[in-house]
Design a protein around this motif. Structure first.
Motif, short mmCIF file in Angstrom:
data_model
loop_
_atom_site.label_atom_id
_atom_site.label_comp_id
_atom_site.label_asym_id
_atom_site.label_seq_id
_atom_site.Cartn_x
_atom_site.Cartn_y
_atom_site.Cartn_z
N GLY A 153 9.96 9.07 6.52
CA GLY A 153 9.87 9.44 5.12
C GLY A 153 10.11 8.22 4.24
O GLY A 153 9.74 7.11 4.59
N GLY A 161 11.85 5.07 2.66
CA GLY A 161 12.85 4.09 3.05
C GLY A 161 12.59 3.42 4.39
O GLY A 161 11.74 3.83 5.16
N GLU A 162 13.35 2.34 4.63
CA GLU A 162 13.28 1.61 5.91
C GLU A 162 14.54 1.98 6.70
O GLU A 162 15.64 1.52 6.37
CB GLU A 162 13.21 0.10 5.63
N MET A 203 11.56 9.54 11.70
CA MET A 203 12.19 8.84 10.58
C MET A 203 11.07 8.04 9.91
O MET A 203 10.96 6.83 10.08
CB MET A 203 13.30 7.91 11.09
N CYS A 230 1.66 10.48 4.53
CA CYS A 230 2.32 9.18 4.73
C CYS A 230 2.14 8.31 3.51
O CYS A 230 1.03 8.13 3.01
CB CYS A 230 1.69 8.41 5.89
N GLY A 231 3.22 7.72 3.05
CA GLY A 231 3.12 6.76 1.97
C GLY A 231 3.00 7.37 0.58
O GLY A 231 2.92 6.67 -0.41
N PHE A 239 0.82 -1.22 0.00
CA PHE A 239 0.00 0.00 0.00
C PHE A 239 0.85 1.26 0.00
O PHE A 239 0.35 2.36 0.21
CB PHE A 239 -0.89 0.00 1.25
N CYS A 240 2.18 1.13 -0.20
CA CYS A 240 3.09 2.27 -0.05
C CYS A 240 3.69 2.66 -1.39
O CYS A 240 4.23 1.82 -2.12
CB CYS A 240 4.20 1.93 0.94
N HIS A 299 -0.26 -2.80 10.93
CA HIS A 299 -1.19 -2.81 9.79
C HIS A 299 -2.13 -4.00 9.65
O HIS A 299 -2.98 -4.01 8.76
CB HIS A 299 -0.47 -2.62 8.46
N SER A 344 10.53 4.86 12.77
CA SER A 344 9.45 3.95 12.39
C SER A 344 10.00 2.82 11.53
O SER A 344 10.75 3.06 10.59
CB SER A 344 8.38 4.73 11.60
N THR A 345 9.64 1.59 11.89
CA THR A 345 10.15 0.44 11.14
C THR A 345 9.01 -0.49 10.72
O THR A 345 8.00 -0.60 11.42
CB THR A 345 11.18 -0.36 11.96
N ILE A 366 -3.81 5.25 10.73
CA ILE A 366 -3.47 6.17 9.64
C ILE A 366 -4.45 5.97 8.48
O ILE A 366 -4.42 4.92 7.84
CB ILE A 366 -2.05 5.92 9.08
N PRO A 367 -5.34 6.94 8.23
CA PRO A 367 -6.20 6.81 7.05
C PRO A 367 -5.32 6.64 5.81
O PRO A 367 -4.38 7.41 5.62
CB PRO A 367 -6.97 8.13 7.01
#
Ligand code: SAH
Length: 361
Positions: free
Chosen positions: A162, A164-165, A160, A338-339, A117-118, A220, A196-197, A292-293
């Motif tokens: 944005g 990337g992981e 963190m 986000c995403g 979904f990203c 998720h 965030s991971t 997160i919508p």
């Protein structure tokens, strides 16, 4: 190539100074000039000897990525598109709120994890960002925002979250975070820096040892079957192992809970039954849940859950005693939510085209 001082933490600057036969306190001075004052001109560093300034100007540089676009959104959110060379662009987003300003930072150009979904995941993985490219995002945003307002500290929080992981680029991310936390750098408290991971278990353990900060985990789904599909890294590190790592992390972390992020996908993971399953699942982990919508992007194949479904989902969680919040969608009109960060692949191809045309003439 000249060493870029932007990416050196206190220890790195000390080693550099020692190599030049300088006293260790020079590292502090340099760090303050670069990160407190936002200076990139050695000539301005008036408490450093002329001789050292000349050596530094000859052998080193202070250089952040080039700004390609600086886009303000209607709600005050702001997005910078930054050139990191060889056709790669990354994005950082500033989110102002009453009493605080948050900068969302990228850690990689693209991402290898392929969460379904990203938008970043869809573009594939290009490369890890260097420490100077990561801290350079904060340096640039800070400089830019301070120039425009009287606020001395426009950025109070860093996430963190944005492109990337971050745990897949561990060393460079930690080097950059050390500068964020350093009093001579940005002086942010560990609670105000959140990583965030998607759930890289060995990375979570390593972070706990080397640089514990606030932790957010992209959950998720309320079970392994669905999480395998949405967050494919779950096949390698399933929920049980992930939760055990979260519990270990909290023992040493600056906050006594983790934040579980849960993207709300219409008809996929947003039913009342799934809310109940989620509440049961997360019981062993001290946590807060951030819903997160879903933020759509072209060709995603998903839709955002309706406001009633999101409210109902949150209510079910809260009735079981959990703390659950709904993330406010910001900067949607500039694809900064986000995403949605993708570094605008189209721009890159156009630039390439233009360069080729220039070469041909
Ligand atoms: N790779 C890290 C950090 C980057 S994403 C991670 O997975 O946590 C930051 C958050 O945005 C993650 O929770 C991610 O799952 C979420 N996200 C990704 N795409 C999204 C989308 N289209 N809509 C809403 N949230 C999304």
């Amino acid at each position: 190539m000249a060493i870029n001082l932007l990416g050196l933490d206190h220890r790195g600057l000390q080693a550099l100074c020692a190599g030049l036969g300088e006293k260790p306190y020079r590292a502090k001075q340099l760090m303050r000039w670069i990160h407190h004052a936002g200076v990139d001109d050695f000539g301005a560093m008036t408490d450093i000897s002329r001789q050292l300034r000349e050596v530094l100007a000859r052998d080193t540089t202070i250089a952040a990525p080039r700004v390609l676009h600086d886009t303000p959104a209607a709600d005050g959110t702001r997005k910078w598109l930054l050139d990191v060379g060889t056709g790669n662009a990354i994005e950082s987003v500033f989110i102002p709120e009453t009493g605080r300003g948050t900068l969302c930072i990228s850690s990689q150009a693209g991402c290898a994890l392929e969460c379904s979904f990203c938008s970043t995941g869809r573009q594939g993985f290009n490369r890890n960002l260097s420490a100077e490219e990561i801290i350079g995002q904060l340096w640039l945003a800070n400089r830019c925002l301070r120039r425009e307002s009287a606020d001395e500290r426009p950025i109070s929080n860093v996430v963190m979250m944005g492109m990337g992981e971050p745990l897949a680029n561990f060393e460079n991310v930690v080097a950059a975070m050390r500068i964020m936390l350093d009093d001579c750098g940005y002086g942010l408290s560990r609670r105000r820096v959140t990583l965030s991971t998607a759930g890289l278990v060995p990375g979570i353990d390593r972070l706990r040892e080397e640089c514990p900060v606030a932790l957010a985990v992209s959950l998720h789904a309320p079970d392994d079957a669905l999480r395998d599909e949405l967050v494919p890294i779950n096949r390698k590190y399933p929920i049980k192992e992930l939760f055990a790592a979260c519990v270990r992390y909290i023992e040493k972390a600056p906050r006594d809970f983790v934040t579980f992020e849960y993207v709300m996908l219409d008809g996929v993971n947003d039913s009342v039954a799934q809310a109940r399953a989620l509440a049961r699942l997360v019981k062993p982990v001290p946590c807060k849940i951030n819903l997160i919508p879903f933020n759509p992007f072209p060709g995603s194949g998903y839709e955002r859950s309706g406001p009633e479904a999101i409210a109902r989902f949150r209510d079910v969680l809260m009735q079981t005693g959990l703390v659950a919040t709904v993330r406010k969608t910001r900067g949607e009109d500039i694809a900064a939510a986000c995403g949605q960060l993708a570094g605008r692949v189209q721009d890159r191809t156009k630039r390439k085209q233009r360069r080729q045309e220039e070469l041909a003439t």
